[in-house]
Design a protein around this motif. Structure first.
Motif, PDB file in Angstrom:
ATOM      1  N   ILE A 233       0.842  -0.997   0.048  1.00  0.00           N
ATOM      2  CA  ILE A 233       0.069  -0.056  -0.009  1.00  0.00           C
ATOM      3  C   ILE A 233       0.723   1.164   0.053  1.00  0.00           C
ATOM      4  O   ILE A 233       1.573   1.647   0.840  1.00  0.00           O
ATOM      5  N   ALA A 234       1.042   1.918  -1.190  1.00  0.00           N
ATOM      6  CA  ALA A 234       1.417   3.374  -1.211  1.00  0.00           C
ATOM      7  C   ALA A 234       3.041   3.152  -0.938  1.00  0.00           C
ATOM      8  O   ALA A 234       3.594   3.919  -0.521  1.00  0.00           O
ATOM      9  N   GLY A 235       3.483   1.655  -1.111  1.00  0.00           N
ATOM     10  CA  GLY A 235       5.036   1.724  -0.803  1.00  0.00           C
ATOM     11  C   GLY A 235       5.334   1.510   0.216  1.00  0.00           C
ATOM     12  O   GLY A 235       6.742   1.594   0.595  1.00  0.00           O
ATOM     13  N   THR A 236       4.689   1.405   1.247  1.00  0.00           N
ATOM     14  CA  THR A 236       4.971   1.297   2.621  1.00  0.00           C
ATOM     15  C   THR A 236       5.086   0.104   3.317  1.00  0.00           C
ATOM     16  O   THR A 236       5.262  -0.025   4.455  1.00  0.00           O
ATOM     17  N   GLY A 237       4.757  -1.013   2.690  1.00  0.00           N
ATOM     18  CA  GLY A 237       4.674  -2.253   3.106  1.00  0.00           C
ATOM     19  C   GLY A 237       3.443  -2.604   3.828  1.00  0.00           C
ATOM     20  O   GLY A 237       2.365  -1.812   4.047  1.00  0.00           O
ATOM     21  N   ASP A 238       3.140  -3.957   3.883  1.00  0.00           N
ATOM     22  CA  ASP A 238       1.833  -4.450   4.588  1.00  0.00           C
ATOM     23  C   ASP A 238       1.553  -3.806   5.883  1.00  0.00           C
ATOM     24  O   ASP A 238       2.539  -3.651   6.823  1.00  0.00           O
ATOM     25  N   ALA A 239       0.299  -3.366   6.168  1.00  0.00           N
ATOM     26  CA  ALA A 239       0.077  -2.898   7.709  1.00  0.00           C
ATOM     27  C   ALA A 239       0.397  -3.977   8.592  1.00  0.00           C
ATOM     28  O   ALA A 239       0.333  -3.818   9.728  1.00  0.00           O
ATOM     29  N   SER A 240       0.302  -5.295   8.146  1.00  0.00           N
ATOM     30  CA  SER A 240       0.439  -6.437   9.191  1.00  0.00           C
ATOM     31  C   SER A 240       1.248  -7.700   8.395  1.00  0.00           C
ATOM     32  O   SER A 240       1.262  -7.872   7.243  1.00  0.00           O
ATOM     33  N   ARG A 241       2.096  -8.383   9.334  1.00  0.00           N
ATOM     34  CA  ARG A 241       2.601  -9.326   8.693  1.00  0.00           C
ATOM     35  C   ARG A 241       2.055 -10.466   8.400  1.00  0.00           C
ATOM     36  O   ARG A 241       2.278 -11.481   7.547  1.00  0.00           O
ATOM     37  N   PHE A 242       0.514 -10.656   8.772  1.00  0.00           N
ATOM     38  CA  PHE A 242      -0.198 -11.492   8.558  1.00  0.00           C
ATOM     39  C   PHE A 242      -0.857 -11.561   7.033  1.00  0.00           C
ATOM     40  O   PHE A 242      -1.492 -12.309   6.651  1.00  0.00           O
ATOM     41  N   ALA A 243      -0.698 -10.479   6.493  1.00  0.00           N
ATOM     42  CA  ALA A 243      -1.314 -10.197   5.044  1.00  0.00           C
ATOM     43  C   ALA A 243      -0.906 -11.038   4.073  1.00  0.00           C
ATOM     44  O   ALA A 243      -1.714 -11.392   2.971  1.00  0.00           O
ATOM     45  N   ASP A 244       0.329 -11.215   3.776  1.00  0.00           N
ATOM     46  CA  ASP A 244       0.822 -11.885   2.796  1.00  0.00           C
ATOM     47  C   ASP A 244       0.496 -11.609   1.442  1.00  0.00           C
ATOM     48  O   ASP A 244      -0.101 -12.876   0.676  1.00  0.00           O
ATOM     49  N   ARG A 245       0.460 -10.708   0.927  1.00  0.00           N
ATOM     50  CA  ARG A 245      -0.280 -10.143  -0.272  1.00  0.00           C
ATOM     51  C   ARG A 245       0.363 -10.839  -1.444  1.00  0.00           C
ATOM     52  O   ARG A 245      -0.256 -10.856  -2.451  1.00  0.00           O
ATOM     53  N   ARG A 246       1.396 -11.112  -1.268  1.00  0.00           N
ATOM     54  CA  ARG A 246       2.173 -11.558  -2.537  1.00  0.00           C
ATOM     55  C   ARG A 246       1.649 -13.105  -3.067  1.00  0.00           C
ATOM     56  O   ARG A 246       1.677 -13.746  -4.257  1.00  0.00           O
ATOM     57  N   ASN A 247       0.897 -13.463  -2.001  1.00  0.00           N
ATOM     58  CA  ASN A 247       0.419 -14.976  -2.215  1.00  0.00           C
ATOM     59  C   ASN A 247      -1.412 -15.175  -2.159  1.00  0.00           C
ATOM     60  O   ASN A 247      -1.950 -15.991  -1.772  1.00  0.00           O
ATOM     61  N   ALA A 248      -1.900 -13.752  -2.681  1.00  0.00           N
ATOM     62  CA  ALA A 248      -3.211 -13.460  -2.836  1.00  0.00           C
ATOM     63  C   ALA A 248      -3.507 -13.187  -4.001  1.00  0.00           C
ATOM     64  O   ALA A 248      -4.572 -12.529  -4.506  1.00  0.00           O
ATOM     65  N   THR A 249      -2.501 -13.099  -5.209  1.00  0.00           N
ATOM     66  CA  THR A 249      -2.974 -12.821  -6.591  1.00  0.00           C
ATOM     67  C   THR A 249      -3.302 -13.852  -7.452  1.00  0.00           C
ATOM     68  O   THR A 249      -3.298 -14.988  -6.995  1.00  0.00           O
ATOM     69  N   ASP A 250      -3.510 -13.558  -8.729  1.00  0.00           N
ATOM     70  CA  ASP A 250      -3.939 -14.734  -9.681  1.00  0.00           C
ATOM     71  C   ASP A 250      -2.739 -15.767  -9.851  1.00  0.00           C
ATOM     72  O   ASP A 250      -1.568 -15.276  -9.983  1.00  0.00           O
ATOM     73  N   ARG A 251      -3.201 -17.008  -9.992  1.00  0.00           N
ATOM     74  CA  ARG A 251      -2.149 -18.012  -9.996  1.00  0.00           C
ATOM     75  C   ARG A 251      -2.879 -19.511 -10.662  1.00  0.00           C
ATOM     76  O   ARG A 251      -3.916 -19.357 -10.337  1.00  0.00           O
ATOM     77  N   LEU A 252      -2.136 -20.207 -10.819  1.00  0.00           N
ATOM     78  CA  LEU A 252      -2.570 -21.622 -11.174  1.00  0.00           C
ATOM     79  C   LEU A 252      -2.052 -22.628 -10.084  1.00  0.00           C
ATOM     80  O   LEU A 252      -0.901 -22.472  -9.529  1.00  0.00           O
ATOM     81  N   ILE A 253      -3.043 -23.487  -9.638  1.00  0.00           N
ATOM     82  CA  ILE A 253      -2.817 -24.294  -8.648  1.00  0.00           C
ATOM     83  C   ILE A 253      -3.017 -25.868  -9.282  1.00  0.00           C
ATOM     84  O   ILE A 253      -3.983 -26.073  -9.846  1.00  0.00           O
ATOM     85  N   GLY A 254      -2.201 -26.880  -8.866  1.00  0.00           N
ATOM     86  CA  GLY A 254      -2.222 -28.184  -9.446  1.00  0.00           C
ATOM     87  C   GLY A 254      -2.549 -28.882  -8.218  1.00  0.00           C
ATOM     88  O   GLY A 254      -2.073 -28.746  -7.084  1.00  0.00           O
ATOM     89  N   ARG A 255      -3.337 -30.032  -8.186  1.00  0.00           N
ATOM     90  CA  ARG A 255      -3.689 -31.000  -7.222  1.00  0.00           C
ATOM     91  C   ARG A 255      -3.680 -32.504  -7.742  1.00  0.00           C
ATOM     92  O   ARG A 255      -4.196 -32.729  -8.978  1.00  0.00           O
ATOM     93  N   LEU A 256      -3.545 -33.498  -6.798  1.00  0.00           N
ATOM     94  CA  LEU A 256      -3.426 -34.831  -7.188  1.00  0.00           C
ATOM     95  C   LEU A 256      -4.188 -35.266  -5.810  1.00  0.00           C
ATOM     96  O   LEU A 256      -3.693 -35.208  -4.594  1.00  0.00           O
ATOM     97  N   GLN A 257      -5.305 -36.079  -5.942  1.00  0.00           N
ATOM     98  CA  GLN A 257      -6.112 -36.564  -4.859  1.00  0.00           C
ATOM     99  C   GLN A 257      -6.219 -38.136  -5.059  1.00  0.00           C
ATOM    100  O   GLN A 257      -6.760 -38.528  -6.157  1.00  0.00           O
ATOM    101  N   VAL A 258      -6.143 -39.073  -3.953  1.00  0.00           N
ATOM    102  CA  VAL A 258      -6.326 -40.322  -3.885  1.00  0.00           C
ATOM    103  C   VAL A 258      -7.590 -40.575  -2.790  1.00  0.00           C
ATOM    104  O   VAL A 258      -7.498 -40.389  -2.036  1.00  0.00           O
ATOM    105  N   SER A 259      -8.561 -41.242  -3.170  1.00  0.00           N
ATOM    106  CA  SER A 259      -9.662 -41.599  -2.248  1.00  0.00           C
ATOM    107  C   SER A 259      -9.702 -42.909  -1.886  1.00  0.00           C
ATOM    108  O   SER A 259      -9.302 -43.763  -2.816  1.00  0.00           O
ATOM    109  N   PHE A 260      -9.840 -43.199  -0.772  1.00  0.00           N
ATOM    110  CA  PHE A 260     -10.288 -44.522  -0.139  1.00  0.00           C
ATOM    111  C   PHE A 260     -11.544 -44.695   0.256  1.00  0.00           C
ATOM    112  O   PHE A 260     -12.411 -44.093   0.740  1.00  0.00           O
TER     113      PHE A 260
END
Length: 260
Positions: A233-260
């Motif tokens: 925000i305005a180049g001042t950094g996240d207001a909170s260490r919990f925000a983790d904004r870099r991991n809240a943008t558009d992206r692709l996720i892959g997953r593999l699941q096995v059911s029993f």
């Protein structure tokens, strides 16, 4: 250590249980719960509501679901990889007790949910309760729902998540298309901690995915995103260490699941 973890889970689920009891009492269950099931899963990251819960890194998950009388109970354990969002937690255990009933062609469901974090530097556990309505027509299955967390110190206030999702099998193929839209809002008592579930305040998220299901194996890929800015925000950094904004943008996720 195991005894201490069980004690923490029990205390945290007391509030969730009370909330669930109120919502479950709105109507009597009208259908039998399904049998036991279990799954193992590996994914390129653990994502919830468009936010990464594993620092954008690969994660492992396992869950089990069992019927308990008119209800069903499930437990899911996922690695969170020293998550900044959850103050250094190594894993999260999601405990759910819920039930459902039919209202004509519509299936209603309510759940009490507890999230217990292992390895967090501070008290990160919190509880939620959810209500949803689902409808199936041919290969299409759609759900509307709301999940609410009452005001709690661990999340800096309350949190309300409204969502709509749908999935549809592609006729003649083992492929299923998935889509979801959601919006998170709520009250703020502690701005610093509220950034954990709502970086920058209220926000919307979306998902578009494709799954290939064959016997017990499911392979999926999802395009997910939010309207949260990935920059400071305005180049001042996240207001909170919990925000983790870099991991809240558009992206692709892959997953593999096995059911029993």
């Amino acid at each position: 250590m195991i005894g201490g973890m069980i004690g923490i889970m029990s205390r945290r689920l007391q509030l969730a249980g009370a909330i669930g009891a109120v919502t479950c009492g709105l109507a009597a269950p009208a259908f039998a719960q399904s049998g036991r099931s279990a799954t193992l899963e590996v994914m390129s990251e653990e994502e919830r509501r468009g936010l990464s819960w594993s620092e954008g890194r690969a994660a492992l998950g396992a869950d089990v679901r069992v019927p308990v009388g008119r209800f069903d109970a499930s437990a899911r354990v996922v690695t969170t990889r020293d998550s900044v969002r959850h103050d250094g937690a190594d894993a999260v255990v999601d405990l759910v007790v819920g039930t459902g009933w039919d209202l004509g062609a519509i299936q209603l469901r309510t759940d009490a949910i507890g999230h217990v974090f292992a390895g967090s530097r501070t008290k990160a556990d919190y509880v939620e309760a959810g209500v949803s309505a689902s409808y199936g027509y041919g290969p299409l299955y759609a759900t509307l729902g709301v999940i609410g967390a009452p005001s709690q110190r661990a999340i800096g206030g309350s949190n309300v998540y409204l969502y709509a999702n749908a999935n549809a099998g592609i006729p003649g193929t083992p492929l299923t298309v998935l889509a979801e839209l959601g919006h998170s809002s709520g009250s703020v008592r502690d701005t610093f901690r509220a950034e954990r579930l709502r970086p920058g305040g209220s926000y919307s998220n979306w998902r578009l995915g494709l799954e290939h299901r064959r016997d017990r194996l499911t392979v999926g890929v999802d395009y997910i995103g939010t309207d949260i800015s990935g920059t400071d925000i305005a180049g001042t950094g996240d207001a909170s260490r919990f925000a983790d904004r870099r991991n809240a943008t558009d992206r692709l996720i892959g997953r593999l699941q096995v059911s029993f």
